[in-house]
Scaffold this active site. Structure first.
Site, mmCIF file in Angstrom:
data_model
loop_
_atom_site.group_PDB
_atom_site.id
_atom_site.type_symbol
_atom_site.label_atom_id
_atom_site.label_comp_id
_atom_site.label_asym_id
_atom_site.label_seq_id
_atom_site.Cartn_x
_atom_site.Cartn_y
_atom_site.Cartn_z
ATOM 1 C CB THR A 181 -0.721 -0.117 1.752
ATOM 2 O OG1 THR A 181 -2.096 -0.796 1.542
ATOM 3 C CG2 THR A 181 -1.241 1.329 1.729
ATOM 4 C CG ASP A 212 -6.426 0.041 6.433
ATOM 5 O OD1 ASP A 212 -5.822 -0.691 5.921
ATOM 6 O OD2 ASP A 212 -5.080 1.098 6.692
ATOM 7 N N GLY A 232 -0.809 -2.075 6.444
ATOM 8 C CA GLY A 232 -0.737 -3.420 7.374
ATOM 9 C C GLY A 232 -2.046 -4.261 7.364
ATOM 10 N N GLY A 234 -5.355 -4.626 6.927
ATOM 11 C CA GLY A 234 -6.685 -2.956 7.130
ATOM 12 C C GLY A 234 -7.466 -3.643 8.681
HETATM 13 N N1 ASP Z 1 -3.809 -1.511 4.827
HETATM 14 C C1 ASP Z 1 -3.723 -2.832 3.694
HETATM 15 C C2 ASP Z 1 -5.456 -3.449 3.297
HETATM 16 O O1 ASP Z 1 -6.171 -4.475 4.072
HETATM 17 C C3 ASP Z 1 -2.908 -3.218 2.571
HETATM 18 C C4 ASP Z 1 -1.507 -3.037 3.336
HETATM 19 O O2 ASP Z 1 -0.934 -1.841 3.965
HETATM 20 O O3 ASP Z 1 -0.458 -3.582 2.221
HETATM 21 O O4 ASP Z 1 -5.995 -3.319 2.506
#
Ligand code: ASP
Length: 323
Positions: A181, A212, A232, A234
């Site tokens: 992300t 998130d 991270g 979500g």
């Molecule tokens: N936070 C993102 C999600 O949950 C994924 C990521 O941060 O890699 O979709």
């Protein structure tokens, strides 16, 4: 004073990918720096650069959902209370630009799915195929392992709580699958702060799953004092409203930014999250409880600094020119 900090995701990033991830951050810093007379422009430009690079889990590099399609989420927030975002947007190179259009050219805060896509087309964003070969390969491998080649059982199995648990275990065994992300926080000469985050989410997520990243106060936050962008798992970040936690800890407990960031991340299960933050005084902080967090920032004299932070430690920096 002008400041810009970016992230390109938290998780376990294989060392072989460090050069590519760092190159993408450097390009995004340059794109953001060129627009840094306005914090919102800088955040949008930096994130759009990472979305278009195909390197990260956002825009053209987005991971694929259970049905092999990209559904992207993005959000922008400003210190004066403006918010705009998209949820589950397909076939678009730069969801962050559509998020800005939602903020400035629609009466709404968030648009999702078909409506978000219709809005994007109406605003002149062309349809683009989002299926990076690398993502498709991972999708096929993961799907074959989890649900088999035939898709008869797919619907039934995927729609159980055990699904995500299984997915989580598989991803633990192959940590290189997550994450990527992207996010940015900027401060301009006029003291304006803006924050944004963009993601393709998580491979094999259910159709319609919301991250998130596009939820105000969860993966993204901006107020008069500070801006935050998270990355991270979500589901964990939303339950803890992580970005808002940083603001609350700074405000209510009077913690310095790096301590607020560190303590907020520390309160989450290990291996689940990372974040970047920037306050009105120009202080940077970042924290992660994952092995890696890809971070880039402009040091006080404007020179770019990029790094894939490696240790499973919680760290912060306050207004310094080197790491
Ligand atoms: N936070 C993102 C999600 O949950 C994924 C990521 O941060 O890699 O979709």
């Amino acid at each position: 004073m002008q400041r810009l900090i970016l992230h390109g995701g938290a998780g376990n990033i294989p060392e072989s990918r460090f050069p590519e991830v760092e190159r993408g951050l450097r390009e995004a810093l340059a794109a953001g720096q060129a627009r840094l007379s306005h914090a919102l422009d800088a955040v949008e430009a930096a994130i759009a650069s990472m979305e278009s690079s195909g390197i990260y889990d956002a825009g053209l590099g987005s991971v694929l959902n259970l049905y092999g399609r990209a559904e992207m989420d993005a959000l922008l927030m400003t210190d004066d209370g403006r918010v705009g975002g998209v949820i589950g947007l397909p076939r678009t190179e730069n969801p962050i630009r559509v998020a800005r259009a939602v903020m400035e050219s629609s009466p709404h805060v968030l648009l999702s799915g078909r409506g978000a896509e219709r809005f994007a087309r109406a605003m002149g964003f062309p349809p683009v195929k989002v299926r990076a070969p690398r993502r498709f390969q991972v999708y096929e491998e993961l799907k074959a392992r989890l649900v088999g080649k035939g898709t008869e059982a797919e619907g039934r199995r995927a729609y159980t709580p055990a699904w995500f648990e299984e997915l989580r275990r598989l991803v633990e065994a192959h940590p290189e699958l997550l994450h990527g992300t992207v996010g940015a926080v900027a401060l301009d000469e006029k003291g304006r702060l803006a924050a944004g985050t963009s993601t393709g989410g998580i491979t094999l997520k259910l159709e319609g799953r919301v991250s998130d990243s596009c939820l105000p106060g969860c993966g993204t936050h901006a107020d008069r004092r500070l801006g935050v962008s998270c990355t991270g798992t979500g589901e964990v970040i939303v339950r803890h409203q992580l970005a808002q936690q940083v603001a609350r800890r700074a405000e209510e407990r009077g913690l310095a930014l790096d301590r607020a960031a560190g303590s907020a991340v520390r309160s989450l299960p290990r291996g689940t999250a990372g974040l970047i933050a920037l306050d009105r005084k120009g202080r940077y902080a970042w924290a992660h409880n994952t092995r890696n967090l890809a971070v880039g920032l402009l040091a006080p004299r404007g020179e770019p600094v990029v790094r894939v932070a490696r240790a499973p430690t919680l760290r912060g920096a306050t207004d310094r020119s080197s790491w």
